[in-house]
Structure formats: structure tokens, C-alpha cells
Write a protein that holds these residues in place. Structure first.
Motif, PDB file in Angstrom:
ATOM      1  N   GLU A 220      67.008  35.496  32.935  1.00 45.11           N
ATOM      2  CA  GLU A 220      67.994  36.589  33.243  1.00 45.11           C
ATOM      3  C   GLU A 220      68.074  37.109  34.463  1.00 45.11           C
ATOM      4  O   GLU A 220      68.913  37.090  35.330  1.00 45.11           O
ATOM      5  N   GLN A 221      66.842  37.652  34.853  1.00 43.24           N
ATOM      6  CA  GLN A 221      66.526  38.306  36.104  1.00 43.24           C
ATOM      7  C   GLN A 221      66.629  37.150  37.149  1.00 43.24           C
ATOM      8  O   GLN A 221      67.354  37.491  38.695  1.00 43.24           O
ATOM      9  N   TRP A 222      66.427  36.139  37.122  1.00 39.79           N
ATOM     10  CA  TRP A 222      66.526  34.991  38.118  1.00 39.79           C
ATOM     11  C   TRP A 222      68.117  34.746  38.492  1.00 39.79           C
ATOM     12  O   TRP A 222      68.638  34.820  39.444  1.00 39.79           O
ATOM     13  N   LEU A 223      68.769  34.676  37.557  1.00 38.25           N
ATOM     14  CA  LEU A 223      70.565  34.566  37.627  1.00 38.25           C
ATOM     15  C   LEU A 223      70.972  35.926  38.156  1.00 38.25           C
ATOM     16  O   LEU A 223      71.654  35.819  38.943  1.00 38.25           O
ATOM     17  N   ARG A 224      70.649  37.032  37.687  1.00 39.32           N
ATOM     18  CA  ARG A 224      70.917  38.366  38.394  1.00 39.32           C
ATOM     19  C   ARG A 224      70.841  38.368  39.556  1.00 39.32           C
ATOM     20  O   ARG A 224      71.735  38.851  40.545  1.00 39.32           O
ATOM     21  N   LYS A 225      69.702  37.924  40.237  1.00 35.74           N
ATOM     22  CA  LYS A 225      69.357  37.798  41.461  1.00 35.74           C
ATOM     23  C   LYS A 225      70.243  36.791  42.411  1.00 35.74           C
ATOM     24  O   LYS A 225      70.827  37.446  43.399  1.00 35.74           O
ATOM     25  N   ALA A 226      70.805  35.965  41.721  1.00 35.42           N
ATOM     26  CA  ALA A 226      71.850  34.928  42.488  1.00 35.42           C
ATOM     27  C   ALA A 226      73.203  35.511  42.392  1.00 35.42           C
ATOM     28  O   ALA A 226      73.977  35.192  43.188  1.00 35.42           O
ATOM     29  N   CYS A 227      73.374  36.144  41.230  1.00 38.01           N
ATOM     30  CA  CYS A 227      74.935  36.859  41.127  1.00 38.01           C
ATOM     31  C   CYS A 227      74.821  38.246  40.555  1.00 38.01           C
ATOM     32  O   CYS A 227      74.972  38.436  39.376  1.00 38.01           O
ATOM     33  N   PRO A 228      74.411  39.026  41.468  1.00 39.42           N
ATOM     34  CA  PRO A 228      74.417  40.416  40.892  1.00 39.42           C
ATOM     35  C   PRO A 228      75.691  41.104  40.064  1.00 39.42           C
ATOM     36  O   PRO A 228      75.638  41.787  39.232  1.00 39.42           O
ATOM     37  N   SER A 229      76.884  40.621  40.514  1.00 42.64           N
ATOM     38  CA  SER A 229      77.977  41.054  39.728  1.00 42.64           C
ATOM     39  C   SER A 229      78.748  40.452  38.759  1.00 42.64           C
ATOM     40  O   SER A 229      79.087  40.936  37.920  1.00 42.64           O
ATOM     41  N   ALA A 230      78.594  39.091  38.713  1.00 45.87           N
ATOM     42  CA  ALA A 230      79.501  38.398  37.678  1.00 45.87           C
ATOM     43  C   ALA A 230      78.972  38.348  36.636  1.00 45.87           C
ATOM     44  O   ALA A 230      77.667  38.325  36.373  1.00 45.87           O
ATOM     45  N   SER A 231      79.474  37.735  35.527  1.00 44.43           N
ATOM     46  CA  SER A 231      79.205  37.882  34.032  1.00 44.43           C
ATOM     47  C   SER A 231      77.991  36.590  33.931  1.00 44.43           C
ATOM     48  O   SER A 231      78.373  35.355  34.423  1.00 44.43           O
ATOM     49  N   LEU A 232      77.285  36.922  33.125  1.00 42.35           N
ATOM     50  CA  LEU A 232      75.871  35.844  32.950  1.00 42.35           C
ATOM     51  C   LEU A 232      76.331  34.989  31.863  1.00 42.35           C
ATOM     52  O   LEU A 232      75.696  34.056  31.339  1.00 42.35           O
ATOM     53  N   ALA A 233      77.388  35.435  30.986  1.00 45.26           N
ATOM     54  CA  ALA A 233      77.784  34.809  29.915  1.00 45.26           C
ATOM     55  C   ALA A 233      77.863  33.361  29.788  1.00 45.26           C
ATOM     56  O   ALA A 233      77.228  32.726  28.737  1.00 45.26           O
ATOM     57  N   PRO A 234      78.383  32.603  30.544  1.00 46.62           N
ATOM     58  CA  PRO A 234      78.321  31.207  30.504  1.00 46.62           C
ATOM     59  C   PRO A 234      77.043  30.684  30.612  1.00 46.62           C
ATOM     60  O   PRO A 234      76.822  29.388  30.487  1.00 46.62           O
ATOM     61  N   HIS A 235      75.832  31.434  31.154  1.00 49.23           N
ATOM     62  CA  HIS A 235      74.568  30.953  31.212  1.00 49.23           C
ATOM     63  C   HIS A 235      73.743  31.093  30.094  1.00 49.23           C
ATOM     64  O   HIS A 235      72.600  30.469  30.169  1.00 49.23           O
ATOM     65  N   PHE A 236      74.223  31.310  29.029  1.00 46.91           N
ATOM     66  CA  PHE A 236      73.228  31.572  27.872  1.00 46.91           C
ATOM     67  C   PHE A 236      73.717  31.244  26.649  1.00 46.91           C
ATOM     68  O   PHE A 236      75.038  31.572  26.354  1.00 46.91           O
ATOM     69  N   ILE A 237      73.093  30.469  26.076  1.00 44.35           N
ATOM     70  CA  ILE A 237      73.496  30.242  24.501  1.00 44.35           C
ATOM     71  C   ILE A 237      72.243  30.448  23.759  1.00 44.35           C
ATOM     72  O   ILE A 237      71.031  30.435  24.064  1.00 44.35           O
ATOM     73  N   ALA A 238      72.373  31.254  22.530  1.00 41.76           N
ATOM     74  CA  ALA A 238      71.251  31.362  21.592  1.00 41.76           C
ATOM     75  C   ALA A 238      71.338  30.764  20.413  1.00 41.76           C
ATOM     76  O   ALA A 238      72.524  30.381  19.895  1.00 41.76           O
TER      77      ALA A 238
END
Ligand code: F6P
Length: 539
Positions: A220-238
């Protein structure tokens, strides 16, 4: 029934005494039909167990022993969804995940087959969206890489199947597997990935496993670093049996795929935990994998014990372990793509049956699961096979061999097959020092015939199939699942819990708290205290 067990065990014990000197090669020499007598087929698998130290009388008593332990009732109870996982009060219904569509199963009044089908439908939607490129990352790029974050049963099955079925990969996405909390694991994957094109699957039945949770936070932190503002929703499935924990983590509710308490982690690759497999090979191949397992389930459920592959495999294992004294056994696939099979089976058999207390809360009367180890043929012939040929221990081997490999360049498969059969033959026949006498050896000073002789008589099973397909793989894994269940029944243990792993987890949490506080607790032993102090000084 205990009287019957004791009688049968006593019979097997005295029967085993004769097998200490009896050579299997003599049995082949005296009976031209031995191989036929001790070979059975089901679900595309041919199981030749003729190289074991046994005869019809041995098998008869072994099968009576299984019967005396209530195998029929226990099998029926499992298939009926009774809570046979007694210490956790849970049903054990991985068979429901691959049951035919026209065979609906209910549990506690609920039609669980409908739930299973609904999850498969959702998996299909996800697979199609990712494969056709309509599942987009935060800046509109298509997903090209999928990383499975999971450990144990949430890792080993998908890894095994994705590797085993690599020739069936559809090619739209690359699959990666991160399981270890050692940061080197995730770091080496992230170093080569593009955040906007990467989808993470957080696979955890409990959604509390610390290794997986930390890897998910790091992702999550790795993604957040690349896109501080956008939604990360499409990047995670549980994928989890605790959806509320996944949504609390931040995974979008419609991207949380359920699994259920009645699916054990090490039996879960058939559930949504198999999503990485489906993403790699497509839903149709995933369905073929399920169909192969279902065919083995049906065979296990209906075949006579004397023709029943899981029962025979299990009881021969019990014969070798409890009566002939084998402490371990090796699984050796002659198929590169099955490279993760030994590790997968280690969890399946050793986490299931590495137990010491019976269902009646008594100490077990005999050894339970042997140590399972193994590796790929031919590689291991040049490594640990020396010990099998000339070491002092009895080590049975399961040889696994496809008859055909369309992806193998000319000459390779012939050599592979020759090696597999040669090893099984050599382990059985061995060779005496006398047979080597008179041969010219380079060093006359040493009694080389003695050093070159092998005792032979090592038992082995041979599992043959036409070629490695999703169907065969499904059947093969279901075979070992049911073998594990049968052995648990005979050892009278619960194969479906794993309380033994808890103590280490608790102590790790205590140590982690101490590391965070920078303090060494004086409740530890001297060795732990000293190592922790060194770590804190170095940290
Ligand atoms: O610690 C053992 C274990 O519970 C296994 O049985 C399981 O497969 C693994 O951890 C992972 O558990 P989870 O899927 O809940 O993260």
C-alpha cells in the motif's frame, strides 16, 4: 473396536517381521502378475505400488485396520458436512468447492453450492476484466502484473498450480508471489513492477496473519508513494473468511471475495484463493482443475477400499511408517513444472497430521505423520539420492511421472523417463558386493565392491499420468488430500486444526513488542535474551 485395532496392529507387527528379510525382487521373480495385482487407476492416474514390501495379506489387514477405525463413517461424515474438525467445531468441505453443479450441498440449512457458484461467477468477472484489459489502474493503464500476498495455504497452492500450469498461461498478466515477511521477498518483486499496472491480491483466510498484513501495508505504501492522491481501490483484491477485516484495511467491499470456515487453508486452492491461478490460466482451465479433483473425490467416495487410490496410498504410508519403521518419505516428481509439489505436500501432510493427541484427548499410540521431503528428478539424483541408495535408513519414495510432455525438446523426455524408472528399479534391486567382484576397478587398495554395493529393497510408489494438465493436477492434489484424511482417521487425530503453530506466533509478538520498546524481557531464557540484546545493539 479398540480390541480389533490392537489385534490388527499385532498382526501387522508380526507380519512386518518377515518383511525385514523378504526381498521385493524375489516376489517379482516368483509372480509374473505382481505388477498387475498391485496397480490401480482412477481419474487419469495410474498408481503402481508393486515395489513396496507387501503382499495381498498385508493389504488385507491394512484395509481391515482402516475399516476398524471407522473410515467409512468418517468419510461419510466429511462428505455430509458434519463438524469433523472437532477442536474448531467446523465442517470440512473443500469437496464442495469442486462438486459438480448438479450436486448441491447444504450446511446448517444453507445451500453452500450456491455460495460457491456465486464466488466463481465473481472470479470469472475479475479474470475477464483483467485479461481483456478493462480493469484499469489509478491512472487508466491496464493491469499487467498481479502479486499474491499470502502465506501457507494462501500461497503454496496457487504458487504450485500457477507453476504447474505455466504452459496454459493466457499471457495477459504476469503472476508474482510474495509470502515471506523477510523484506527481501517483496522488495525484489516491487523493484521490477510499475505501480499503476500492478494488482495485489491479499490472500488470508483469517486476515490477521502478521506476515501477510505487513506485506500488504508495504504494498500500500509503495502504491501511495506513486500516487499520493488517487484511489488505490483498483489495486487491491482481498480473499478472506473475515470480509469486515479486509474492508477495514481499505479494500473495496465488492473486491473482497469470501471463503468460509469450512475450508481449511491448506485445502483452499479450489476456492477464491485460487484466483491467481484463474488469472493466469483463465476460468475454463481453472474449472478443469476443479473437475479433476471432483473425479478423484467421486472415486474416493465410491470405490472399494481395495481399488481406492487415496486409501491404498494412505495405508501403504502407514505400513511403512508404523510397521516398517520409516521416519520420512520423499516425493520426487519427474516433471519440472511440479517443482513446488514437495513444499505444498509438506504443509498438507505435516500441518494436518503432525499431531500427538487423539480425538479422545489421549496420547497417540504410534508415530503420526512422517517427515515429508523431496525435490525434482533428475536434479535430486545428483544430490540426496546417494542416501537413499546406500544410507542406513528406510526411505520410501513417491515417484511421479508424466508419460508425455509436448513442451519437451527431442530426447529430453526419453531421458527423463529412463532416469525415473531406473531410480525406482535401482532402489528396489540394489546390487551385492559379490556381483561386483572380479570387475576391474581403478583403485586396488580399497575394497571397492563393498563401497559400490547397495542393499536395495527401498519401497517406492509410482504415479503415472498421460501429461500434466489442469485435470490431472486436480486429481493428483485431491489424491494426496484424501490420503492425508485417511491417515488422520487411522491415527485418530484431527487432521484439520493446527494448534501447534500458535505458540511460536505468540512468542514472536512478545519479542516484537520488546524490539519496539528497545527492551529485553527477563522472562526469556539466556540464549534468547543474548540474541535479542545483540539485535537491539545492532538495530
Ligand atoms: O500458521 C498456520 C496457518 O494458519 C496455515 O494453516 C495457513 O494456511 C496460514 O497460516 C495462513 O493463514 P491465513 O490464510 O489465515 O493468512
Amino acid at each position: 473396536m479398540t480390541g480389533t485395532h490392537d489385534r490388527l496392529r499385532a498382526e501387522l507387527t508380526s507380519h512386518a517381521a518377515a518383511w525385514r528379510t523378504q526381498r521385493t525382487t524375489d516376489l517379482f521373480a516368483n509372480d509374473a502378475t505382481r505388477q498387475l495385482k498391485f496397480t490401480r487407476e482412477a481419474a487419469g492416474l495410474v498408481f503402481d505400488y508393486s515395489k513396496n514390501r507387501l503382499d495381498e495379506a498385508t493389504l488385507k489387514i491394512l484395509l481391515e485396520l482402516a475399516e476398524a477405525h471407522g473410515l467409512r463413517q468418517r468419510l461419510t461424515a466429511m462428505f455430509a458436512g458434519e463438524p469433523i474438525n472437532r477442536t474448531e467445531q467446523r465442517a470440512v468441505l473443500h469437496i464442495a468447492l469442486r462438486a459438480r453443479r448438479d450436486h448441491s450441498l447444504t450446511l446448517g440449512g444453507e445451500n453452500i453450492s450456491l455460495q460457491v457458484e456465486a464466488v466463481k461467477a465473481r472470479m470469472r468477472q475479475i479474470v475477464e476484466a483483467v485479461q481483456e484489459g478493462s480493469w484499469l489502474g489509478f491512472d487508466g493503464q491496464r493491469i499487467t502484473n498481479v502479486v499474491n500476498l499470502g502465506i501457507g495455504g494462501s500461497h503454496l497452492g496457487p504458487l504450485l498450480a500457477c507453476t504447474a500450469l505455466r504452459e496454459d498461461h493466457q499471457g495477459q498478466v504476469n503472476l508474482h508471489f510474495v509470502s515471506n515477511v523477510d523484506g527481501g521477498d517483496i522488495a525484489q518483486h516491487l523493484a521490477h513492477l510499475v505501480p499503476a499496472q500492478t494488482l495485489f491480491i491479499i490472500a488470508s483466510k483469517s486476515f490477521t496473519t502478521p506476515e501477510t498484513m505487513l506485506n500488504a501495508r508495504t504494498a500500500e505504501q509503495w502504491l501511495r508513494k506513486a500516487c499520493p492522491s488517487a484511489s488505490l481501490a483498483p489495486h487491491f483484491i482481498a480473499i478472506t473468511a473475515r470480509p469486515e477485516r479486509a474492508t477495514a484495511f481499505g479494500v473495496a467491499a465488492d473486491q473482497v471475495l469470501p471463503m468460509w470456515d469450512w475450508v481449511g487453508g491448506r485445502f483452499s486452492l479450489w476456492s477464491a484463493i485460487g484466483l491467481p491461478i484463474a488469472l493466469a490460466v483463465g476460468m475454463t482451465h481453472f474449472e478443469h482443475l476443479l473437475a479433476g479433483a471432483e473425479e478423484m473425490d467421486h472415486h474416493f467416495h465410491t470405490a472399494e477400499w481395495a481399488d481406492n487410490l487415496p486409501v491404498l496410498l494412505a495405508m501403504i504410508g502407514i505400513w511403512n511408517t508404523n510397521f516398517l519403521g520409516a521416519e520420512s518419505f520423499a516425493v520426487v516428481p519427474y516433471e519440472e513444472r511440479l517443482q513446488h509439489l514437495p513444499a505444498y505436500l509438506q504443509q498438507l501432510e505435516m500441518e494436518s497430521n503432525g499431531k500427538r493427541v487423539t480425538l479422545n484427548n489421549e496420547a497417540v499410540a504410534s508415530h503420526t505423520a512422517p517427515i515429508l521431503w523431496g525435490g525434482l528428478g533428475t536434479n535430486v539424483q545428483h544430490a540426496f539420492f546417494q542416501l537413499l541408495h546406500q544410507g542406513t535408513r528406510l526411505v520410501p519414495v513417491d515417484f511421479i511421472l508424466p508419460l508425455h510432455n509436448p513442451h519437451s525438446p527431442p530426447g529430453h523426455h526419453d531421458m527423463l523417463v529412463a532416469n525415473c524408472l531406473a531410480q525406482a528399479e535401482a532402489l528396489m534391486t540394489g546390487r551385492t558386493a559379490t556381483s561386483l567382484e572380479g570387475q576391474a576397478f581403478e583403485d586396488d587398495d580399497i575394497d571397492l565392491p563393498l563401497h559400490r554395493a547397495s542393499p536395495g529393497n527401498q519401497p517406492s510408489n509410482l504415479l503415472l499420468f498421460d501429461r500434466l494438465t489442469p485435470h490431472t493436477l486436480g486429481a493428483l492434489l485431491a489424491l494426496y488430500e484424501h490420503k492425508t484424511f485417511v491417515q488422520g482417521v487411522v491415527w485418530e487425530i484431527n487432521s484439520f486444526d493446527q494448534w501447534g503453530v500458535e505458540l511460536g506466533k505468540e512468542l514472536a509478538q512478545t519479542l516484537l513488542d520488546e524490539i519496539a520498546a528497545g527492551e529485553v524481557g527477563d522472562h526469556h531464557d539466556g540464549s534468547t535474551r543474548a540474541a535479542l540484546a545483540r539485535y537491539l545493539a545492532r538495530r
